[in-house]
Design an enzyme around this catalytic site. Sequence first.
Site, mmCIF file in Angstrom:
data_model
loop_
_atom_site.group_PDB
_atom_site.id
_atom_site.type_symbol
_atom_site.label_atom_id
_atom_site.label_comp_id
_atom_site.label_asym_id
_atom_site.label_seq_id
_atom_site.Cartn_x
_atom_site.Cartn_y
_atom_site.Cartn_z
ATOM 1 C CG ASP A 100 19.482 -29.315 -3.768
ATOM 2 O OD1 ASP A 100 19.688 -30.019 -4.772
ATOM 3 O OD2 ASP A 100 20.107 -29.471 -2.700
ATOM 4 C CD GLU A 109 24.527 -32.496 -5.227
ATOM 5 O OE1 GLU A 109 25.664 -32.954 -5.422
ATOM 6 O OE2 GLU A 109 24.332 -31.283 -4.954
#
Length: 367
Positions: free
Chosen positions: A71, A133
């Site tokens: 991400d 994350e």
Amino acid sequence: MDTVELLRILVGFDTTSRRSNLDFVRWVAAYLDDHGIEARLIHSDDGAKANLLATIGPAVAGGIVLSGHTDVVPVDDQAWDSDPFVLVEREGRFHGRGAADMKGFIAACLAAVPSWRRLDLRRPIHLALSYDEEVGCFGVPRLIAELRANVPPPALAIIGEPTQMRVGLAHRGFFGHRVTFCGRPAHSSDPALGANAIEPAALLIARLASFGRTLLAQGSRTTLNVSCIHGGTAINIVPGSCEVQWEFRPSDEAGAAAVRRELERLLADVSSDVSVQTTLLTAIPALSAEDGDVAASVARNLGALWPPGEIPFGTEAGFFQQAGIPSLVCGPGAIAQAHQPNEWIAASELHAADRFLAGVGAWAKQA
């Protein structure tokens, strides 16, 4: 495909944390399948996102985990000179969201796969890609659980966050909290009829700030920050609710325990007319390794820059260390470019990652 070609493809996937990363991980899985490598997807509860775990080489203990998050942070309200999701080269720098943080590392790993496949590996190389994350490391615990359940114990893990290929052996943890105060609304012409929720919230904020200054004066590396406050509805209403969000970053468990004790003491002073609920939003453990740890020794032998140091940002490395896997942080790119408009990674950093990962293959080939 080389690292730049792969980075161009990976940047093209908009994997901002608020969006699904399934197209990204499915593309990676298909790429690995084309090279004869099976990848497992470990989905989130709602099925909208997934981690990816794949092994190159034999299913034996003692391998190396190469880990990164899929991400990226949003580009909202950032002034980019080009489309953030189209990789653009300018003067030896490759610009695009996630180029440094941390699709450059993932691209380099994927570029190394064909050469790894040609080697007679004696130890496995595990690719471990996580989701979410950037918003709290919510995907990696499930990824590590899958790793521990289905993969022979690895010797070490390298988390490829941007360190300009310098070994990072330590970073502070990150613990985010929400404290909700529920009082009783009333007309402000007679405040005694209500219970003001903002007043104890304000007192908590002042005392947390004071405690943070005390820690600083004592030389502690643990820091506190009050980041958000929401409360009240109108100027003529006694506020019935207030929410405070704050975080602290301890260097070790002793520092974390000290902050937790102080929070309990502060909340014990709240009036019984106001109820309090504390919610832990994010818990990212600190990383604390030693120069002589197996992970540090291997990374140094593979050409990672030395001496090691502490990095200023949190990573998923602490989760791997908690799971009993010696871990460190080392990857291409500079953290100063992460999250910025026109985020970039230098071509020289990608070349350094390619050399490092070639060394990983040579290491895994050894008995």
